[in-house]
Design a protein around this motif. Structure first.
Motif, PDB file in Angstrom:
ATOM      1  N   ASP A 135       0.641   4.265  -2.939  1.00 23.15           N
ATOM      2  CA  ASP A 135      -0.519   5.153  -3.067  1.00 23.15           C
ATOM      3  C   ASP A 135      -1.151   5.517  -1.724  1.00 23.15           C
ATOM      4  OD1 ASP A 135      -1.718   2.728  -2.448  1.00 23.15           O
ATOM      5  OD2 ASP A 135      -3.291   2.908  -3.959  1.00 23.15           O
ATOM      6  N   TRP A 136      -0.408   5.296  -0.630  1.00 23.18           N
ATOM      7  CA  TRP A 136      -0.960   5.549   0.704  1.00 23.18           C
ATOM      8  C   TRP A 136      -1.456   6.979   0.848  1.00 23.18           C
ATOM      9  CZ3 TRP A 136      -2.387   2.218   4.317  1.00 23.18           C
ATOM     10  CH2 TRP A 136      -2.671   2.694   5.595  1.00 23.18           C
ATOM     11  N   ASP A 137      -0.613   7.952   0.521  1.00 22.36           N
ATOM     12  CA  ASP A 137      -0.990   9.357   0.703  1.00 22.36           C
ATOM     13  C   ASP A 137      -2.168   9.748  -0.178  1.00 22.36           C
ATOM     14  OD1 ASP A 137       0.961   9.645   2.593  1.00 22.36           O
ATOM     15  OD2 ASP A 137       2.315  10.818   1.340  1.00 22.36           O
ATOM     16  N   SER A 138      -2.226   9.216  -1.391  1.00 21.88           N
ATOM     17  CA  SER A 138      -3.331   9.578  -2.289  1.00 21.88           C
ATOM     18  C   SER A 138      -4.653   8.972  -1.827  1.00 21.88           C
ATOM     19  CB  SER A 138      -3.021   9.158  -3.728  1.00 21.88           C
ATOM     20  OG  SER A 138      -2.909   7.749  -3.827  1.00 21.88           O
ATOM     21  N   ARG A 139      -4.595   7.917  -1.024  1.00 22.70           N
ATOM     22  CA  ARG A 139      -5.824   7.319  -0.482  1.00 22.70           C
ATOM     23  C   ARG A 139      -6.424   8.172   0.630  1.00 22.70           C
ATOM     24  NH1 ARG A 139      -4.632   1.554   1.473  1.00 22.70           N
ATOM     25  NH2 ARG A 139      -6.870   1.542   1.762  1.00 22.70           N
ATOM     26  N   PHE A 140      -5.580   8.967   1.284  1.00 20.65           N
ATOM     27  CA  PHE A 140      -6.024   9.781   2.422  1.00 20.65           C
ATOM     28  C   PHE A 140      -5.520  11.219   2.260  1.00 20.65           C
ATOM     29  CE2 PHE A 140      -5.026   5.405   3.828  1.00 20.65           C
ATOM     30  CZ  PHE A 140      -6.312   4.964   4.078  1.00 20.65           C
ATOM     31  N   PRO A 141      -5.953  11.908   1.212  1.00 18.20           N
ATOM     32  CA  PRO A 141      -5.367  13.217   0.897  1.00 18.20           C
ATOM     33  C   PRO A 141      -5.765  14.342   1.843  1.00 18.20           C
ATOM     34  CG  PRO A 141      -7.192  12.772  -0.574  1.00 18.20           C
ATOM     35  CD  PRO A 141      -6.976  11.522   0.236  1.00 18.20           C
ATOM     36  N   ARG A 150     -15.766   1.961   7.412  1.00 21.72           N
ATOM     37  CA  ARG A 150     -14.931   2.001   6.200  1.00 21.72           C
ATOM     38  C   ARG A 150     -14.413   0.612   5.855  1.00 21.72           C
ATOM     39  NH1 ARG A 150      -9.610   5.668   6.230  1.00 21.72           N
ATOM     40  NH2 ARG A 150     -11.085   7.365   5.895  1.00 21.72           N
ATOM     41  N   GLN A 151     -14.100  -0.169   6.889  1.00 20.22           N
ATOM     42  CA  GLN A 151     -13.541  -1.500   6.689  1.00 20.22           C
ATOM     43  C   GLN A 151     -14.617  -2.590   6.586  1.00 20.22           C
ATOM     44  OE1 GLN A 151     -10.899  -1.665  10.086  1.00 20.22           O
ATOM     45  NE2 GLN A 151      -9.250  -0.616   8.978  1.00 20.22           N
ATOM     46  N   ARG A 173       0.799  -1.229   0.000  1.00 20.41           N
ATOM     47  CA  ARG A 173       0.000   0.000   0.000  1.00 20.41           C
ATOM     48  C   ARG A 173       0.834   1.283   0.000  1.00 20.41           C
ATOM     49  NH1 ARG A 173      -2.321  -4.180   2.219  1.00 20.41           N
ATOM     50  NH2 ARG A 173      -4.585  -4.454   2.156  1.00 20.41           N
ATOM     51  N   ASP A 226      -6.069  14.270   5.276  1.00 15.05           N
ATOM     52  CA  ASP A 226      -5.757  14.013   6.687  1.00 15.05           C
ATOM     53  C   ASP A 226      -4.841  15.048   7.322  1.00 15.05           C
ATOM     54  OD1 ASP A 226      -7.309  11.777   6.635  1.00 15.05           O
ATOM     55  OD2 ASP A 226      -5.653  10.344   6.625  1.00 15.05           O
TER      56      ASP A 226
END
Length: 199
Positions: free
Chosen positions: A18-24, A154-155, A15, A26
């Motif tokens: 693209d970790w940062d793009s999943r949670f832009p 979310r999960q 992950r 935060d």
């Protein structure tokens, strides 16, 4: 390397890119949580399980140029993503397991840990290791940019009674690990538990 460590590394390696793009969005939540930790100019702070280093810029802003900011993570790919994002300019990155930190006892003023507790293989022992590296009465922030209920939704799961982040579970876990819980917030838009290291 234990199976738990291997699982954590595999999970986050897959992950990291693209970790940062999943949670832009935060960033403000991280900054607000860091502000509540009460850091001062010149303090020494560790971001435990720093991932891509999203907390490093607000931590650096809080401790200033004279402070020390460290970011430790078990997964090389997450640290590489932190470097690509330029966050290594805000803190020194360490490839390290929070179960055995390469730091002297009582060497830090505080630890910030975002999303960490759910990934600890032995939470009581690992929280004791965080206490070891923090000076007496130093701080700990356990943070997540969304609350337990929102994260569970979310999960696609339900919150269970054994959730470590539930206050009735977290308070005695911290107490048995050298910490005293001083503040607890669990709302849709954030989870933040603040603690101080026992004397």
């Amino acid at each position: 390397m234990s199976d738990d460590r291997t699982h954590v590394q595999e999970f986050f390696t897959a992950r990291a890119a693209d970790w940062d793009s999943r949670f832009p969005d935060d960033g403000p939540a991280y900054a607000a949580a860091v502000a509540e930790l009460g850091l001062r100019e010149g303090d020494r702070v560790l971001d435990a399980g720093c991932g891509t280093g999203r907390a490093l810029p607000p931590l650096r802003a809080a401790v200033g140029a004279s402070g020390v900011v460290l970011g430790a993570d078990l997964t090389p790919a997450m640290l590489q993503a932190a470097v690509r994002a330029g966050r290594d300019r805000d803190g020194q990155l360490l490839l390290a397991d929070v179960a055995a930190l390469p730091l002297r006892s009582d060497s830090l003023d505080a630890v910030f840990a975002a999303g960490l507790i759910a990934h600890l293989s032995n939470p009581a022992e690992n929280l004791r290791e965080l206490a070891r590296v923090v000076r007496p009465r130093g701080g700990l922030a356990l943070f997540h940019p969304i609350g337990r209920a929102a994260l569970a939704a979310r999960q696609g799961r339900q919150i269970t009674a054994d959730d470590l982040r539930a206050e009735p579970n977290l308070r005695p876990l911290l107490a048995g690990s050298g910490w005293t819980l001083t503040s607890y917030v669990d709302e849709d838009d954030r989870f933040l538990a603040l603690a101080v290291r026992d004397s």
